[in-house]
Design a protein around this motif. Structure first.
Motif, PDB file in Angstrom:
ATOM      1  N   ALA A 247      -5.074  31.135  36.732  1.00 23.68           N
ATOM      2  CA  ALA A 247      -6.334  31.817  37.031  1.00 23.68           C
ATOM      3  C   ALA A 247      -7.467  31.254  36.168  1.00 23.68           C
ATOM      4  O   ALA A 247      -8.592  31.070  36.640  1.00 23.68           O
ATOM      5  N   ILE A 248      -7.167  30.971  34.893  1.00 25.62           N
ATOM      6  CA  ILE A 248      -8.179  30.402  33.998  1.00 25.62           C
ATOM      7  C   ILE A 248      -8.596  29.015  34.477  1.00 25.62           C
ATOM      8  O   ILE A 248      -9.786  28.691  34.527  1.00 25.62           O
ATOM      9  N   THR A 249      -7.606  28.181  34.827  1.00 23.01           N
ATOM     10  CA  THR A 249      -7.934  26.837  35.282  1.00 23.01           C
ATOM     11  C   THR A 249      -8.691  26.871  36.612  1.00 23.01           C
ATOM     12  O   THR A 249      -9.549  26.023  36.865  1.00 23.01           O
ATOM     13  N   GLU A 250      -8.377  27.858  37.460  1.00 16.95           N
ATOM     14  CA  GLU A 250      -9.097  27.989  38.729  1.00 16.95           C
ATOM     15  C   GLU A 250     -10.572  28.285  38.490  1.00 16.95           C
ATOM     16  O   GLU A 250     -11.457  27.689  39.112  1.00 16.95           O
ATOM     17  N   ASN A 251     -10.847  29.231  37.589  1.00 20.00           N
ATOM     18  CA  ASN A 251     -12.243  29.560  37.270  1.00 20.00           C
ATOM     19  C   ASN A 251     -12.955  28.391  36.597  1.00 20.00           C
ATOM     20  O   ASN A 251     -14.145  28.151  36.842  1.00 20.00           O
ATOM     21  N   LEU A 252     -12.213  27.672  35.756  1.00 17.73           N
ATOM     22  CA  LEU A 252     -12.811  26.512  35.096  1.00 17.73           C
ATOM     23  C   LEU A 252     -13.150  25.440  36.116  1.00 17.73           C
ATOM     24  O   LEU A 252     -14.223  24.812  36.054  1.00 17.73           O
ATOM     25  N   TRP A 253     -12.242  25.234  37.081  1.00 16.40           N
ATOM     26  CA  TRP A 253     -12.485  24.249  38.130  1.00 16.40           C
ATOM     27  C   TRP A 253     -13.693  24.637  38.988  1.00 16.40           C
ATOM     28  O   TRP A 253     -14.542  23.800  39.293  1.00 16.40           O
ATOM     29  N   LEU A 254     -13.775  25.922  39.364  1.00 16.54           N
ATOM     30  CA  LEU A 254     -14.836  26.361  40.265  1.00 16.54           C
ATOM     31  C   LEU A 254     -16.184  26.476  39.556  1.00 16.54           C
ATOM     32  O   LEU A 254     -17.129  25.750  39.866  1.00 16.54           O
TER      33      LEU A 254
END
Length: 318
Positions: A247-254
């Motif tokens: 979830a953290i990496t998803e938000n960082l990516w987006l």
């Protein structure tokens, strides 16, 4: 400066996500008949989707034309304004910036039409059926090779330069084509409008700011792009059980990616103006094709994230 690295992880993730939606054939997908059956079944089911109806296609093309036309209007209305403290943008810089954005719009148009043709021909479903790593690594190799070749060709050598530029745009189309099969035309149109609005606003700031005011941010932005790229590859290497980390990496990516490539847009616009001044003095040759590549990558990175954010919001409402 090239920012190809960060755009690759996202489409690889999209291909991985899209491939999980393929219908499962009996036996292993590695076998020829089973893979062919899966691709054929997916293609048949996808043709029933509203994306492929004539009305949806018409809406998409009209919206794309409206976005492209609006971009041209913005170029002439916004970038030609005399807002600088030193008396406004010089004519040579203005003409060079306009030419660069014309090539950027043309490149984005080639990408959109190529992606549409890939979907219609069934090529995109074969991409989805491949291993995400094969898709990502192969795409990176072809894309970077064509990009470096385009940049290396002299701008006076028109035919090979535009030919390699077209190959580069076609490879970008292969990356975003899976996304176009997963999102509704209305959502794609909204994401396109948001992307144009965001890049237009940031470009206005870069074009009307003092000379070379934002060129110093290139280094920090490149570091940020590397972090975003690593976060994009996280779903391919982290276990599914690592929910919080994913979830953290998803938000960082987006959201981190939106900030980084918004900054790149600001940097690239000022870099174009800097190159315009060098070209005016005869230090370098005018090359709007090379200048447009960075802006195209900025557009695609922002657009991809806009689509994913809108899709997430849509799923939450259901």
């Amino acid at each position: 400066m090239s920012f190809t690295l960060a755009i690759r992880a996202g489409p690889a993730r999209l291909a991985s996500r899209a491939s999980s939606q393929l219908p499962k054939a009996k036996g292993s997908m590695s076998s020829g008949p089973a893979a062919a059956a899966a691709i054929r079944a997916f293609h048949q089911s996808a043709t029933k989707n509203t994306f492929f109806t004539s009305r949806a296609v018409t809406v998409t093309l009209l919206t794309g034309g409206a976005i492209f036309g609006g971009t041209l209007v913005a170029i002439n209305v916004v970038f030609n304004r005399e807002t600088r403290e030193d008396g406004g943008m010089p004519v040579f810089e203005r003409a060079y910036l306009n030419s660069t954005f014309m090539h950027t719009g043309l490149g984005v148009g080639i990408i959109g039409l190529s992606a549409y043709q890939m979907i219609q021909s069934g090529f995109v479903y074969r991409i989805m059926a491949t291993n995400p790593w094969v898709f990502a690594i192969g795409g990176i190799a072809i894309s970077m090779g064509s990009m470096f070749a385009t940049r290396a060709i002299d701008p006076d050598n028109y035919v090979p330069k535009y030919a390699m530029w077209t190959v580069f745009n076609a490879t970008q189309a292969a990356f975003i084509a899976p996304l176009m099969t997963m999102a509704a035309p209305a959502l794609l149109a909204r994401a396109g409008l948001y992307t144009v609005a965001m890049m237009g606003g940031i470009s206005f700031v870069g074009a009307t700011a003092k000379q070379e005011k934002y060129l110093y941010i290139g280094g920090p932005l490149l570091a940020g792009a590397a972090i975003v790229a690593v976060s994009g590859f996280a779903p391919l290497v982290l276990p599914v059980t690592a929910v919080r980390t994913l979830a953290i990496t998803e938000n960082l990516w987006l959201y981190g990616g939106l900030a980084v490539f918004g900054g790149f847009t600001l940097y690239d616009v000022q870099k174009v103006l800097h190159h315009a001044r060098l070209a005016e003095r005869g230090i370098i040759k005018k090359d709007p094709v090379n200048e447009s590549i960075s802006l195209e990558l900025d557009f695609l990175n922002i657009f991809i994230r806009m689509v994913q954010i809108l899709m997430m919001q849509q799923n939450r409402r259901k």
